[in-house]
Design a protein around this motif. Sequence first.
Motif, mmCIF file in Angstrom:
data_model
loop_
_atom_site.group_PDB
_atom_site.id
_atom_site.type_symbol
_atom_site.label_atom_id
_atom_site.label_comp_id
_atom_site.label_asym_id
_atom_site.label_seq_id
_atom_site.Cartn_x
_atom_site.Cartn_y
_atom_site.Cartn_z
ATOM 1 N N ASP A 222 -1.195 8.861 -1.193
ATOM 2 C CA ASP A 222 -2.186 9.789 -1.746
ATOM 3 C C ASP A 222 -2.881 10.563 -0.632
ATOM 4 O OD1 ASP A 222 -4.043 11.177 -3.163
ATOM 5 O OD2 ASP A 222 -4.902 9.439 -4.191
ATOM 6 N N ASN B 215 1.145 -1.186 -6.632
ATOM 7 C CA ASN B 215 0.798 0.147 -7.123
ATOM 8 C C ASN B 215 0.371 0.074 -8.583
ATOM 9 O OD1 ASN B 215 0.529 2.880 -7.624
ATOM 10 N ND2 ASN B 215 2.375 3.428 -6.465
ATOM 11 N N SER C 21 -1.142 2.665 -10.034
ATOM 12 C CA SER C 21 -1.272 4.047 -10.503
ATOM 13 C C SER C 21 -0.332 4.292 -11.674
ATOM 14 C CB SER C 21 -0.934 5.036 -9.373
ATOM 15 O OG SER C 21 -1.752 4.817 -8.248
ATOM 16 N N ALA D 184 1.415 10.768 -5.568
ATOM 17 C CA ALA D 184 0.362 9.970 -6.208
ATOM 18 C C ALA D 184 -0.099 10.593 -7.522
ATOM 19 C CB ALA D 184 -0.819 9.821 -5.252
ATOM 20 N N THR D 185 0.204 11.875 -7.707
ATOM 21 C CA THR D 185 -0.160 12.547 -8.961
ATOM 22 C C THR D 185 0.974 12.543 -9.980
ATOM 23 O OG1 THR D 185 0.468 14.672 -7.975
ATOM 24 C CG2 THR D 185 -1.862 14.049 -7.883
#
Length: 376
Positions: free
Chosen positions: A184, A279, A281, A293-294
């Motif tokens: 990120d 992770n 996310s 990361a998006t």
Amino acid sequence: MKNRYSIRLLVIAFLSVFAMGICYSCSDDDGEGVKVYEYREQIGRKIKVLTDLQAESQFGLREGMYPETSRTILEDAIAKLKDFLQTIKEAGVAEAQIPEETARLLKESDEKIAEFKATVRTEDLLVPAELEVSGKNGGYIDFGAHPEYSTFGEVGKQAFTVEFWVKLKDVEGFFYLISTFTDDDTNNHERKGWCVNSYNYGGNNMRMTYGMGFNDLMEPAFGFSTVNEWVHLAVVTDETGVDGEMNGGRPVMTKMYMNGELKLSTTSHQDASKPYASNDSNVPMVAFGGMSATGNRISDKGANGSMKHLHIWRAAKTQDEIRRVMEHPENVTGEEDDLVCGWTFAKMALDDQEIKDLTGKYTAKLIGDYKWIELE
């Protein structure tokens, strides 16, 4: 007066008969008589039946669908009927032959309909095939976003194994084979998850990348240059020590195998305050590419090749266990207690957007540039 009236009637009658004869003659010459028109209508209706059947039918590998090759059965029948209509229009067939020829073609079309319907699949068809993905051209496998893919127990004591067969087209550049890893750059390069990748700057290497601590890395690697042939790769991780081993008073965190042979064994490159970072996310695990990361595909990390018999285990497998799975991947059923997920990719998928894993818990989908290569 009476005679003049009679003559007039005779003339009218004669002209009427003459006109009817002309009309009849013209009708025969133009091919637009009632009978010809009716035969054209019969052929047109049959063409509609055939085209509607083709439009309403589903083609594929599932039960109730038709093989793609069955399309030609209907297409050939439609083409013959259209050709005959054109022949009639161009007066290429004697009018006397039209009824018989029409009856023959309509009968033949009904037989083709029966032939087509007989090809419907009575069960799902599993075709042996190889999945080839062009990651450098935007293709990848999306396994969905699930924390189970990168979380394997208590922080600082996590243990897992990633193993699969892969056949790479090339080893140029830096690319990801399979990854849950994100970096990120909007948050001081917070790094999470793991990634099996190939890195050939300064030498060809097969590498395992871990996010460690908050934004640190661990990236053990061994020399790798194999292309255009299947190899089995396995990365075993145990923060308490793979196979219980220690080195210099520190646990051996990673062992990497190729074709069942140990290629690398190493302790953590970070101190104990920087353990492996799972992770959490909402970013999918992917193969033949990487994710930011998006959740956006990283365009310059794609790989070209094929993969099969992918398994992620929530346990640090021994070398003997790895060899057994490598040699007999068909023995993995999905019911194993320590199996997180697994995909064979050894048979053509029934639905490329919904490929169930062996456990039945997870679904993968194919994105972008890929193809199934049917095996004989």
